[in-house]
Every structure is written in structure tokens, then in C-alpha cells.
Design a protein around this motif. Structure first.
Motif, PDB file in Angstrom:
ATOM      1  N   ARG A  55      39.723 -36.025 -52.534  1.00  0.00           N
ATOM      2  CA  ARG A  55      39.895 -37.278 -51.807  1.00  0.00           C
ATOM      3  C   ARG A  55      40.819 -37.137 -50.599  1.00  0.00           C
ATOM      4  O   ARG A  55      40.605 -37.812 -49.592  1.00  0.00           O
ATOM      5  N   ALA A  56      41.873 -36.338 -50.696  1.00  0.00           N
ATOM      6  CA  ALA A  56      42.908 -36.373 -49.647  1.00  0.00           C
ATOM      7  C   ALA A  56      42.903 -35.154 -48.733  1.00  0.00           C
ATOM      8  O   ALA A  56      43.579 -35.154 -47.712  1.00  0.00           O
ATOM      9  N   TRP A  79      54.482 -40.301 -57.481  1.00  0.00           N
ATOM     10  CA  TRP A  79      53.026 -40.343 -57.560  1.00  0.00           C
ATOM     11  C   TRP A  79      52.554 -41.290 -58.654  1.00  0.00           C
ATOM     12  O   TRP A  79      51.562 -42.011 -58.490  1.00  0.00           O
ATOM     13  N   ALA A 115      52.947 -44.651 -57.145  1.00  0.00           N
ATOM     14  CA  ALA A 115      51.977 -44.821 -56.054  1.00  0.00           C
ATOM     15  C   ALA A 115      50.574 -45.055 -56.614  1.00  0.00           C
ATOM     16  O   ALA A 115      49.821 -45.900 -56.119  1.00  0.00           O
ATOM     17  N   ALA A 170      48.285 -48.290 -56.067  1.00  0.00           N
ATOM     18  CA  ALA A 170      46.923 -48.162 -55.529  1.00  0.00           C
ATOM     19  C   ALA A 170      45.946 -48.865 -56.461  1.00  0.00           C
ATOM     20  O   ALA A 170      45.061 -49.618 -56.031  1.00  0.00           O
ATOM     21  N   ARG A 226      46.038 -52.598 -56.211  1.00  0.00           N
ATOM     22  CA  ARG A 226      45.499 -53.170 -54.978  1.00  0.00           C
ATOM     23  C   ARG A 226      43.974 -53.184 -54.955  1.00  0.00           C
ATOM     24  O   ARG A 226      43.374 -53.821 -54.083  1.00  0.00           O
ATOM     25  N   GLY A 244      39.048 -44.182 -53.140  1.00  0.00           N
ATOM     26  CA  GLY A 244      39.314 -43.076 -52.213  1.00  0.00           C
ATOM     27  C   GLY A 244      40.344 -43.489 -51.172  1.00  0.00           C
ATOM     28  O   GLY A 244      41.320 -42.770 -50.924  1.00  0.00           O
ATOM     29  N   ALA A 255      42.452 -46.037 -51.404  1.00  0.00           N
ATOM     30  CA  ALA A 255      43.712 -46.374 -52.074  1.00  0.00           C
ATOM     31  C   ALA A 255      44.497 -45.101 -52.389  1.00  0.00           C
ATOM     32  O   ALA A 255      45.722 -45.047 -52.227  1.00  0.00           O
ATOM     33  N   LEU A 256      43.786 -44.049 -52.825  1.00  0.00           N
ATOM     34  CA  LEU A 256      44.452 -42.776 -53.123  1.00  0.00           C
ATOM     35  C   LEU A 256      45.074 -42.193 -51.860  1.00  0.00           C
ATOM     36  O   LEU A 256      46.202 -41.697 -51.877  1.00  0.00           O
ATOM     37  N   LYS A 257      44.313 -42.256 -50.766  1.00  0.00           N
ATOM     38  CA  LYS A 257      44.835 -41.706 -49.502  1.00  0.00           C
ATOM     39  C   LYS A 257      46.072 -42.481 -49.058  1.00  0.00           C
ATOM     40  O   LYS A 257      47.053 -41.893 -48.621  1.00  0.00           O
ATOM     41  N   ASP A 258      46.015 -43.817 -49.194  1.00  0.00           N
ATOM     42  CA  ASP A 258      47.187 -44.642 -48.860  1.00  0.00           C
ATOM     43  C   ASP A 258      48.379 -44.247 -49.717  1.00  0.00           C
ATOM     44  O   ASP A 258      49.494 -44.076 -49.224  1.00  0.00           O
ATOM     45  N   ALA A 259      48.127 -44.135 -51.024  1.00  0.00           N
ATOM     46  CA  ALA A 259      49.208 -43.794 -51.956  1.00  0.00           C
ATOM     47  C   ALA A 259      49.807 -42.451 -51.560  1.00  0.00           C
ATOM     48  O   ALA A 259      51.029 -42.265 -51.520  1.00  0.00           O
TER      49      ALA A 259
END
Lengths: 247, 247
Positions: A164-165, A229, A232, A236, A239, B230, B232-236
Motif C-alpha cells: 500500500r505505501a 503505528w 495510527a 485510520a 475514519r 489504502g 487511510a493506511l497511507k495517511d496513517a
């Protein structure tokens, strides 16, 4: 078990490996699984290993012996091979040879016991940085734009966040952060993966070994990431839109 | 492969299972892996299965035959057993018997081929809701406050978010959202797990089957979660403190 990741970024290569080895849960030790070779200004090579420790140590020893200058020996070595492809071929052949030797006449089952997998990355002057995954059979595949990173060992827990990142344009700092999150998820889930972690950041076209760090158990940044994490992730999660049983 | 999760919450039990079965990547089908029994006002029982499909279907068929009233048969059945513990024992024995029968004289290797694992949960009047994990050996363990959920099948990709975000006090809506995130991570990583998903939400002390839904491939909420997670994970990830090479 083991967990190692090699990332190919636009700006270079980032390698991280854990250091736990175990023969049963009551027999654990710390062993380095990341190895480097350098011919300053000409090449930088990093190798990470997962699998049977006797196998991987024998492979590294053989590669190191072959890396020494040998006037009367025709074998190419990691610091002599003309391309990263040839280095990968050399490592693969050495790995295959060690597994074959250790398993002797005992066939495929013994080979499974003595098996190992490796991630190889580096750059040789005149060519771009390259990243390979080497199989116990001695063959290998290369990272591409579609598959720009490799994992070996306990790969599953830490994979979703990588998928994902990861971004090839990310900075080295972000890449280290990403790897720490991925390792943290794995360490939390699998007893046989643990700190300390070894880190090597290779800057493209530097042709020197880059920053090499050992992240110890009490590393404050790792601990910040590990606790941060969890929070976080929960944020996430909260939200995301709520489920409704009426829809 | 398969992915099934059973959660024990303060307010009841939530079950989710995928429906993909495969014999090789070129032979995939959709089969229900969630089965329910009810004696309205007296008991509600849910069983989810992972493993060899011939084995799990045989187990369900045997359990259903035994669940029919039989005047001249001494066997207890799922709708007659006096406690969830006895139901788990019955399911475990049936599972063991089927695996033994299917593998015949071929020993432990055949047993591995015909193996299966199950999650059983439900409530019988007069006792609280209980959740069990049943092994191919026929024995089983029960969920507790320390281990309040069970996963079977491809458990690793979806585990980190369960560990981080599960809370026994969470609402059913949040539990379904959590399971969808966990299933989405698994589906993205493993071809042999896929939608549609079956969902059963059992409300404690209702003693009736609860909301049962099939989440289809085009389910708008699942798709929202899948894309939203996806981001939300990137934001986190971005909100975690940055790594610095000077520390």
C-alpha cells in the motif's frame, strides 16, 4: 525464520534484515544476515539471507574466499564479476552447490531442510543499480517496475503495508520508516523474527557502501514507530465509513 | 485456501468466511464455508470450515444427518447436545472420523491431504456464547479474554489489523468493518481467497440466528472500504514521525 526486505527506489536501494535465528523456540540466537562487498568507486554489493544457517554461512564463506585475489584461480568473484547479473549467477551457483553438498545423497527432502533464499542488490560502474531474488535452485529473478521489492523469510504479515505505501519516488527516510512498520508488524506476530535489525541504504551511482546501521532493541525511533503505528492504524480504521446493517 | 474469522464480542459473536475453493489456480469455484443450526429460542450454532472440501462437506453432511430426529439412534446431535462444549466434541469427533476414513491405510501423509480446521461458535440457553477452534485431530480450544478471536486458512495477511483494532466492546458495525479490512488485505495478497463473503452476526442471549448476509463482488460498502483503506493506511503512515539518518 527470518525477515529481510530489499527495496528498489529511484534514488537507490534499501536493505533491511532481522538477526534472529532459531532451532526450536528454546534455542534462539542473534546472527547477522546482511553481508556487503565493496570496490570503492567501482561497485557496491549487498546480500541478505534466509534459510538454513549452516547453508547461508557456508555460502558467505565460499563467496568471501572467492572474493580474495587468486592468481591461480579462474573463478570469478563478487568483486571481479563484470555485471550484477554475473554476481547473481555466482551467488546462485554457490548456493546450489552448498545445498547439494550438505544434503548429500539424501535427495529432495534433505534439500528442503538445507534450503535457503537470498536477496542480492547492488551496482557496478557503467550499469544501473539492480536487485535480485535468488532461489535455492540457484536461479533468480530481477526486480522491475511492476515488482520493485523482494521479501524473504516470514513475508506475509509485513506485506500489506509494503504493497500500500511503497512508492519508487519515496525518500530514503520514508523508505526506512516503511520498513520499520513492516518489520514491526512481523515481529509482533512471529516470535522467530526480532530486533536488532540491520539497515543498509545504497545511494544510486555512489558506487560506495552507504549508511549502515544496526537498530537495537532499545532504539527510540523504532519504539516510537511501534507504538505510534498501533494508534495510527486505529485512527485510520475509525475514519473509514461505518458499516450499516440496513444497507 | 480459505479465510474465516470468528470474533467474540461482549455483545455477541461475529463470523465471516470467504467462498473461494481451488484445486490449482486454474480450477476455482465458489462454495459456502459457513453453516448454521438453530433451535429457535434455545440455541444458535455457527460452523466455518477451512481445508479439504471433500472432508468439510462430508463433516457437514454427517452433522446434518445426525441433526435429524432419530428415535432409534443414541448419537447426540448439534441440536440436541446439552452444551456448546458437547457440540464442539461432536464436531471434532466427526471431523477426525472423516479424515481417518478418507485417508484409509495411507497414514499421516494422506491425513495431511484430507485435513481441515473449523471455527465453531454459538450459544445454548442457560450458558454464555462460546467460540471454539477445532483441529483436524478432533480436539479443540476455546476463545478467552486473552485470545478473543480465531482465524483459519490464510491467516497472516489479515492478522495485524485484527490484533491492533479488535476491542471486545466494539459494536457489531465496527466489527464488520474490521473484518472487511482484514479480508481485503488477505484478498489483495492471496488469489485463493475471494468474495463473495458470508457474514453472520449473532446477538448474545437472542438464541436465534442473527443477521446473515452475503457480501457480493460488487458490494459498494466493501469497495469503499477496499479503496478507502489504502488511502487511510497511507495517511496513517505519513503521520508517523519521519526517520532521520542523523539520530
Amino acid at each position: 525464520m527470518t525477515y529481510c526486505v530489499g527495496l528498489k527506489l529511484n534514488s537507490g536501494l534499501v536493505f533491511m534484515s532481522d538477526t534472529r535465528t532459531n532451532a526450536g523456540v528454546d534455542n534462539i540466537s542473534t546472527f547477522r544476515k546482511m553481508f556487503t562487498w565493496e570496490a570503492a568507486g567501482e561497485r557496491s554489493v549487498t546480500l541478505m539471507t534466509a534459510g538454513n544457517l549452516a547453508t547461508t554461512q557456508a555460502v558467505i564463506s565460499l563467496l568471501n574466499e572467492r572474493a580474495k585475489p587468486a592468481e591461480d584461480r579462474g573463478n570469478p568473484s563478487i568483486i571481479e564479476a563484470p555485471s550484477m547479473f554475473q554476481v547473481a549467477k555466482l551467488v546462485g551457483e554457490t548456493l546450489r552447490e552448498v545445498i547439494k553438498t550438505q544434503s548429500g545423497q539424501d535427495g529432495p527432502e534433505a534439500e528442503a531442510t538445507f534450503s535457503a533464499t537470498m536477496i542480492l542488490g547492488g551496482q557496478i560502474k557503467g550499469a544501473p543499480p539492480r536487485l535480485f531474488l535468488i532461489y535455492p535452485e540457484g536461479n533468480f529473478i530481477e526486480a522491475s517496475d511492476d515488482t520493485p521489492f523482494f521479501q524473504i523469510g516470514e513475508t506475509k504479515y509485513g506485506r500489506p503495508i509494503l504493497v500500500r505505501a511503497y512508492d519508487p519516488a519515496m525518500s530514503f527516510e520514508d523508505a526506512v520508516k516503511l520498513l520499520m512498520v513492516s518489520f514491526d508488524s512481523t515481529i509482533k506476530a512471529n516470535l522467530s523474527v526480532n530486533l536488532p535489525l540491520d539497515l543498509h541504504v545504497y545511494t544510486a551511482d555512489s558506487l560506495h557502501l552507504g549508511t549502515m546501521t544496526r537498530i537495537e532493541r532499545d532504539d527510540p525511533y523504532f519504539n516510537t514507530i511501534s507504538t505510534g503505528w498501533g494508534d495510527a492504524l486505529k485512527d485510520a480504521f475509525n475514519r473509514l465509513p461505518a458499516y450499516s446493517f440496513t444497507t
